[in-house]
Design a protein around this motif. Structure first.
Motif, PDB file in Angstrom:
ATOM      1  N   VAL A 161      31.366 -31.436 -38.353  1.00 48.35           N
ATOM      2  CA  VAL A 161      32.567 -31.088 -37.593  1.00 48.35           C
ATOM      3  C   VAL A 161      32.310 -31.238 -36.094  1.00 48.35           C
ATOM      4  O   VAL A 161      33.146 -31.768 -35.358  1.00 48.35           O
ATOM      5  CB  VAL A 161      33.036 -29.651 -37.941  1.00 48.35           C
ATOM      6  N   GLU A 162      31.137 -30.786 -35.626  1.00 49.61           N
ATOM      7  CA  GLU A 162      30.808 -30.898 -34.209  1.00 49.61           C
ATOM      8  C   GLU A 162      30.706 -32.351 -33.766  1.00 49.61           C
ATOM      9  O   GLU A 162      31.166 -32.705 -32.668  1.00 49.61           O
ATOM     10  CB  GLU A 162      29.502 -30.158 -33.915  1.00 49.61           C
ATOM     11  N   SER A 163      30.140 -33.212 -34.603  1.00 50.82           N
ATOM     12  CA  SER A 163      30.054 -34.632 -34.242  1.00 50.82           C
ATOM     13  C   SER A 163      31.442 -35.266 -34.225  1.00 50.82           C
ATOM     14  O   SER A 163      31.737 -36.116 -33.380  1.00 50.82           O
ATOM     15  CB  SER A 163      29.123 -35.379 -35.186  1.00 50.82           C
ATOM     16  N   HIS A 164      32.282 -34.845 -35.149  1.00 51.26           N
ATOM     17  CA  HIS A 164      33.648 -35.366 -35.186  1.00 51.26           C
ATOM     18  C   HIS A 164      34.417 -34.919 -33.930  1.00 51.26           C
ATOM     19  O   HIS A 164      35.148 -35.717 -33.326  1.00 51.26           O
ATOM     20  CB  HIS A 164      34.356 -34.889 -36.453  1.00 51.26           C
TER      21      HIS A 164
END
Length: 162
Positions: free
Chosen positions: A5-8
């Motif tokens: 989620v953080e990379s997205h």
């Protein structure tokens, strides 16, 4: 899952940053667009992003009268009458992107912009539903922005509007 989620989110934020840079380049490349955006952004409740969107998606702003501007944005009341039947007046049609772009700034303007706040409060005091009053304020705000673009003048509380 958290790393995914953080990379997205990082990817989305990078895309937003890139789009904002492209928008700034587009506006800075055209002096007329730059001037119109600066004028519109001087209005309480209208941010730079909304001013850019209005200047780009409603290039007729400042070249049409207030009724035509409201019709283009889909904020003009439309009669639903037939014969002796008198239906409710509704708004719709026009450029939904412009109407959607005006919603949140108008909501802010009903609290921060003295002219729009007084208009909104008067309509609600007269018994209009809050959403009807908000749409009327959207039209009023668009009328003010159209006049500002037409006269080439920044926000002024004493600006005469109908």
């Amino acid at each position: 899952m958290r790393r995914s989620v953080e990379s997205h989110l990082a990817y989305i934020n990078a895309e937003i940053e890139q789009l904002q840079q492209q928008m700034e380049q587009l506006i800075n490349s055209d002096p007329q667009l730059q001037q119109t955006t600066a004028l519109l952004a001087s209005t309480p409740g209208i941010g730079v992003l909304t001013a850019c969107r209005l200047a780009i998606e409603l290039p007729e702003l400042g070249h049409v009268n207030r009724k035509e501007a409201a019709r283009l944005a889909g904020l003009a009341p439309i009669n639903r009458d037939s014969g002796v039947f008198r239906g409710k007046r509704t708004t719709g049609g026009g450029r939904s992107h412009v109407r959607n772009a005006l919603y949140m700034p108008t909501l802010v303007a009903t609290r921060r912009n003295p002219k729009i706040k007084a208009f909104y409060d008067r309509l609600v005091a007269e018994g209009k539903p809050k959403m009807v009053a908000l749409v009327a304020c959207m039209r009023k705000l668009l009328t003010i922005l159209n006049l500002m673009a037409k006269e080439g003048k920044a926000w002024n509380e004493k600006l005469k509007t109908a």
